[in-house]
Write a protein that holds these residues in place. Structure first.
Motif, short mmCIF file in Angstrom:
data_model
loop_
_atom_site.label_atom_id
_atom_site.label_comp_id
_atom_site.label_asym_id
_atom_site.label_seq_id
_atom_site.Cartn_x
_atom_site.Cartn_y
_atom_site.Cartn_z
N MET A 1 0.83 -1.21 0.00
CA MET A 1 0.00 0.00 0.00
C MET A 1 0.86 1.26 0.00
N TYR A 2 0.41 2.25 -0.75
CA TYR A 2 1.12 3.53 -0.82
C TYR A 2 0.17 4.66 -0.46
N THR A 3 0.66 5.59 0.34
CA THR A 3 -0.13 6.77 0.69
C THR A 3 0.69 8.01 0.38
N CYS A 4 0.08 8.94 -0.35
CA CYS A 4 0.74 10.22 -0.59
C CYS A 4 0.79 10.98 0.72
N GLY A 5 1.99 11.25 1.17
CA GLY A 5 2.16 11.93 2.46
C GLY A 5 2.09 13.43 2.32
N GLY B 1 9.46 16.84 -10.99
CA GLY B 1 8.10 17.31 -10.71
C GLY B 1 7.52 16.44 -9.61
N TRP B 2 6.51 16.93 -8.98
CA TRP B 2 5.90 16.23 -7.83
C TRP B 2 5.36 14.86 -8.24
N HIS B 3 4.71 14.78 -9.40
CA HIS B 3 4.04 13.54 -9.77
C HIS B 3 5.00 12.37 -9.95
N GLU C 1 7.72 11.92 -8.53
CA GLU C 1 8.30 11.50 -7.25
C GLU C 1 7.54 10.28 -6.71
N CYS C 2 6.21 10.39 -6.67
CA CYS C 2 5.42 9.31 -6.09
C CYS C 2 5.50 8.03 -6.92
N SER C 3 5.45 8.17 -8.25
CA SER C 3 5.56 6.97 -9.10
C SER C 3 6.87 6.23 -8.82
N PRO D 1 -4.71 16.44 -10.68
CA PRO D 1 -3.96 15.68 -11.67
C PRO D 1 -2.98 14.65 -11.09
N HIS D 2 -2.72 14.73 -9.77
CA HIS D 2 -1.58 13.98 -9.24
C HIS D 2 -1.65 12.48 -9.51
N HIS D 3 -2.75 11.85 -9.11
CA HIS D 3 -2.81 10.39 -9.27
C HIS D 3 -2.97 9.98 -10.73
N ASN E 1 -1.61 11.46 -13.14
CA ASN E 1 -0.26 11.54 -13.70
C ASN E 1 0.62 10.40 -13.20
N GLU E 2 0.43 9.99 -11.96
CA GLU E 2 1.18 8.82 -11.46
C GLU E 2 0.89 7.59 -12.33
N ILE E 3 -0.40 7.42 -12.64
CA ILE E 3 -0.79 6.27 -13.48
C ILE E 3 -0.13 6.38 -14.85
ZN LIG Z 1 1.66 11.23 -4.37
#
Ligand SMILES: [Zn+2]
Length: 479
Positions: free
Chosen positions: A27-31, A206-208, A210-212, A235-237, A239-241
């Protein structure tokens, strides 16, 4: 045991939860973005994901849960430069405050706390993979993601893509809804701002991306669950996808869970409206950490949560009753024996608690199960119909309850002391209220109207309404 159902934003439906590997959940959570103190809207999401991880553990899943600290972001880079500090120097205070807040709210530490600044190489590698697959283009030293090349763009947020222009770009990490555009994976350095020298040139991620990059590094190319606040879906998730699936050709996350917004007194929280609260603002007003946790936890995560001081007081009194019940079970003397009726009520409460949580984490239902058992057991105790043999299963139920809700331990005072607050006042007692009213009357007599107004305001903030009567006395009531 009832199968767990979770609402998947991707399908828009409730789905049975089946992880890839039986018994394991990744599981991943954007902090938090650590450029300021997190506010109670943020903590709504963090308490939700904490309840989810606690419930999955209670069900026996082995969890690998990652939460990131976004310490590379437009605002951080700009604020750090303005303050003349490096990124760590600027963010450290907010990172430590966040850890303290989580501890205070009994939010469990995930298996991995990670920071963007420790993973620049992983982000660069992911961008290189996207470059090789021609999902990118460069412009003025920045690298952009070409969304027209990813046909599934928009599948999570269901954003309307008609009318988008190929090549229309956006550099901001956070951009508005209804403006799907090519977004920056890598940003060219700006004068005076921090940058990294890397294989794809100088700049910063970019922020997006980072999470990917961080999610896949710790959890593999396909995660079981990705959580965050609903405002991150686009847009964050999205863009992660787009980034992850373009790079790997595999589904990025199988279940996307989003917590709804928190409102304060029915309005969107904002600094300009004066209804913006960090946890510390609430603690400074005398509210207990456990009450804040329960107020945030008791509304199912997909419902908007209307946060009010009244809801905090109700949560505090609910906790008080549960703690008193736990004490009564521990210290009370009960007649010998065991009743079938009570044993059945406890089993029923256990089932209702578990089924509530299995029903897309319906925390309100799970909480109601505990309150209902407490009500029935207290009545039975008053009539001497609760027997010694009922004690152990009832206590067992409360222990299970608290593995998820985590509010029964009477440790609010210690937690607040650790943060530097010396007193705990969940609400004012009648004596305290009368004392403040007498102070106000005295201030008025001295014609110190500012002081009198301050006291009235303080009482109002604590939910006490004053009414000045014609004969000069003051009536008061709780809101
Ligand atoms: Zn995130």
């Amino acid at each position: 045991m009832r199968e767990i159902q979770l609402h998947n934003t991707l399908s828009g439906k409730l789905e049975p939860f089946v992880p890839q590997k039986p018994g394991e959940v990744r599981m991943y959570t954007c902090g938090p973005t650590v450029y300021d103190y997190a506010h109670i809207g943020n903590y709504r999401t963090f308490v939700f994901q904490d309840m989810l991880r606690r419930f999955l553990k209670l069900r026996g899943f082995q969890l690998t849960h990652v939460m990131n600290l976004t310490d590379v972001d437009d605002r951080i880079i700009a604020n750090a430069a303005a303050a003349g500090k490096d990124i760590r120097g600027y963010t450290e205070k907010f990172v430590q405050a966040f850890f303290e807040d989580c501890k205070t709210l009994s939010i469990e530490a995930p298996e991995h706390w990670i920071r963007a600044t420790d993973h620049i190489d992983d982000m660069v590698k992911l961008i290189q993979r996207l470059q090789e697959k021609t999902f990118t283009y460069s412009s003025e030293g920045s690298i952009y993601y070409r969304i027209a090349k990813f046909p599934n763009y928009g599948k999570l947020s269901k954003i309307d893509l008609t009318g988008i222009q190929a090549g229309a770009r956006v550099d901001n990490d956070r951009y508005e809804k209804e403006s799907a555009r090519d977004f920056a994976l890598w940003k060219a350095p700006k004068p005076g701002e921090h940058f990294w020298q890397t294989a794809i040139g100088p700049g910063r991620p970019g922020w997006h991306v980072e999470c990917s990059a961080m999610a896949m590094k710790y959890l593999g190319e396909t995660l079981d669950i990705h959580t965050g606040g609903i405002d991150l879906a686009f847009p964050h998730h999205e863009n992660e996808i787009a980034q992850s699936e373009a790079a790997t050709g595999k589904p990025f996350a199988r279940y996307w869970l989003h917590a709804e917004h928190l409102l304060v007194d029915g309005e969107k929280m904002s600094k300009s409206l004066g209804n913006f609260f960090t946890l510390r603002d609430l603690f400074a007003k005398g509210y207990k950490p456990s009450a804040v946790r329960l107020a945030l936890a008791s509304v199912p995560y997909r419902k908007q949560l209307n946060f009010t001081f009244n809801s905090l007081r109700q949560a505090a009194s609910g906790i008080e009753r549960l703690r008193n019940f736990a004490d009564r079970l521990q210290q009370g003397k009960f007649p010998a024996g065991k009743t079938e009726g009570m044993a059945a009520r406890i089993v029923q409460a256990e089932q209702e608690f578990d089924e509530g949580l299995a029903d897309d984490l319906n925390t309100a239902r799970a909480l109601a199960a505990a309150h209902e058992l407490m009500r029935v057991a207290n009545v039975a105790m008053d009539k001497d119909e609760f027997l010694q043999g009922d004690v152990a299963p009832a206590r067992q139920f409360l222990a299970t309850f608290d593995k998820v809700f985590a509010v029964l331990e009477d440790n609010d005072a210690q937690k607040l002391q650790a943060l530097g607050y010396d007193s705990v006042q969940a609400g004012l007692s009648d004596v305290e209220i009368e004392k403040l009213i007498a102070d106000r009357t005295a201030a008025k007599k001295m014609r110190d109207f500012a002081a009198a107004d301050r006291i009235r305001k303080e009482l109002a903030e604590r939910g006490i309404i004053l009414e000045d009567t014609k004969d000069g006395t003051v009536r008061w009531k709780r809101k």
